[in-house]
Design an enzyme around this catalytic site. Structure first.
Site, PDB file in Angstrom:
ATOM      1  N   CYS A 145      -3.889  27.091 -16.596  1.00 54.48           N
ATOM      2  CA  CYS A 145      -5.197  26.434 -16.628  1.00 54.48           C
ATOM      3  C   CYS A 145      -4.938  24.940 -16.584  1.00 54.48           C
ATOM      4  O   CYS A 145      -4.455  24.349 -17.550  1.00 54.48           O
ATOM      5  CB  CYS A 145      -5.961  26.816 -17.887  1.00 54.48           C
ATOM      6  SG  CYS A 145      -7.556  25.980 -18.036  1.00 54.48           S
ATOM      7  N   GLU A 176      -8.828  27.270 -10.085  1.00 60.68           N
ATOM      8  CA  GLU A 176      -7.455  27.625  -9.742  1.00 60.68           C
ATOM      9  C   GLU A 176      -7.293  27.536  -8.237  1.00 60.68           C
ATOM     10  O   GLU A 176      -8.202  27.880  -7.475  1.00 60.68           O
ATOM     11  CB  GLU A 176      -7.120  29.033 -10.229  1.00 60.68           C
ATOM     12  CG  GLU A 176      -5.640  29.359 -10.171  1.00 60.68           C
ATOM     13  CD  GLU A 176      -4.791  28.365 -10.959  1.00 60.68           C
ATOM     14  OE1 GLU A 176      -4.241  27.432 -10.307  1.00 60.68           O
ATOM     15  OE2 GLU A 176      -4.697  28.491 -12.178  1.00 60.68           O
TER      16      GLU A 176
END
Length: 271
Positions: free
Chosen positions: A2, A114
């Site tokens: 993350c 992402e």
């Protein structure tokens, strides 16, 4: 992993979701649609109030710096590299194990970004191409639109170069715990592109479902083996993902337009 996420909910909204008892209006943050490492972020934690008569833990919404600095660190310079802790090893790594035992938090988000790492990119690397290919970013979020409650850790670091009364004498920092990405089909897979989160990236933030919030935040729970059971990934099928503009790739860009869903990957990007 993350490395970026979006957090647009304000303190009033988060207070209702997490049953917050204490938050300081002076620590309010503006909506942030491109949260990057070293930024100030919200974290939910249970901790006794300073100078309170009762040692009872109080659920608080605190403003922390994303990038954990261990209490024993000589300088805070390594915090930018410690934005994520792996669920598989968080209980044993020197930088995280003390926080895992007693200083756990929830980092609330709308969802996370992402950048896809696909076969085409790997082929380019094998061929020795020096130019980094342009990756397609995806926004990953709960399919029902609820808050994405990311499991986190927090720490306090004392800057010994400053006097006690200095406002920057203490640093409060945090890290997000990650786990293996889901291989089950997404709740609503894009028409083009990845069908699972693992198709986008092999890691993802560990999402805590509401039934685990109290146990995770309870500082009285210190048994490592018991705590590790809380690191089990949630049921599959709770997440969706969709392509967004490559504008999010620059931390200079920030606004709700970054969350706009594209019909498909941008031209010239890899999947």
């Amino acid at each position: 992993m993350c490395g970026r996420y979006a957090a647009s909910r304000g303190p009033e909204d988060l207070a209702g979701v997490f049953e917050i008892e204490k938050w300081d209006s002076e620590e309010a943050l503006a909506p942030d649609y491109n949260v990057a490492p070293t930024k100030k972020v919200y974290a939910v934690l249970d901790r006794p109030l300073k100078d309170a008569d009762s040692p009872r833990p109080v659920r608080q919404l605190r403003r922390l710096t994303w990038g954990l600095v261990p209490s024993w660190a000589k300088t805070p310079e390594g915090g930018a590299r410690m934005i994520n802790a792996r669920a598989e090893t968080v209980h044993e790594k020197p930088s995280y194990r003390r926080a895992f035992a007693t200083r756990r938090c929830i980092v609330p988000a709308d969802g996370y970004y992402e950048w896809v790492t696909g076969a085409a990119e790997r082929d380019l690397e094998v061929e020795g191409r020096k130019k980094r290919p342009r990756k397609q970013p995806y926004f990953v979020l709960p399919a029902d639109g609820s808050v994405f409650a990311m499991a986190g850790l927090y720490e306090f670091w004392r800057d010994r170069t400053l006097p006690d009364e200095h406002p920057l004498a203490w640093w409060a920092t945090c890290s997000v715990i990650t786990t293996e990405a889901e291989t089950a089909p997404l709740a609503a897979a894009p028409a083009e592109g990845p069908r699972t989160l693992a198709d986008i990236h092999p890691r993802m933030p560990l999402m805590l479902t509401p039934d685990r919030w109290d146990a995770w935040l309870d500082p009285a729970r210190t048994d490592v083996d018991e705590l590790r059971t809380l690191l089990t990934p949630p049921p599959t099928g709770l997440m969706r993902a969709y392509p967004v503009s490559t504008a999010v790739s620059s931390v200079r860009n920030n606004g709700p337009e970054l969350l706009k869903e594209l019909e498909g990957p941008e031209e010239g990007t890899l999947f």
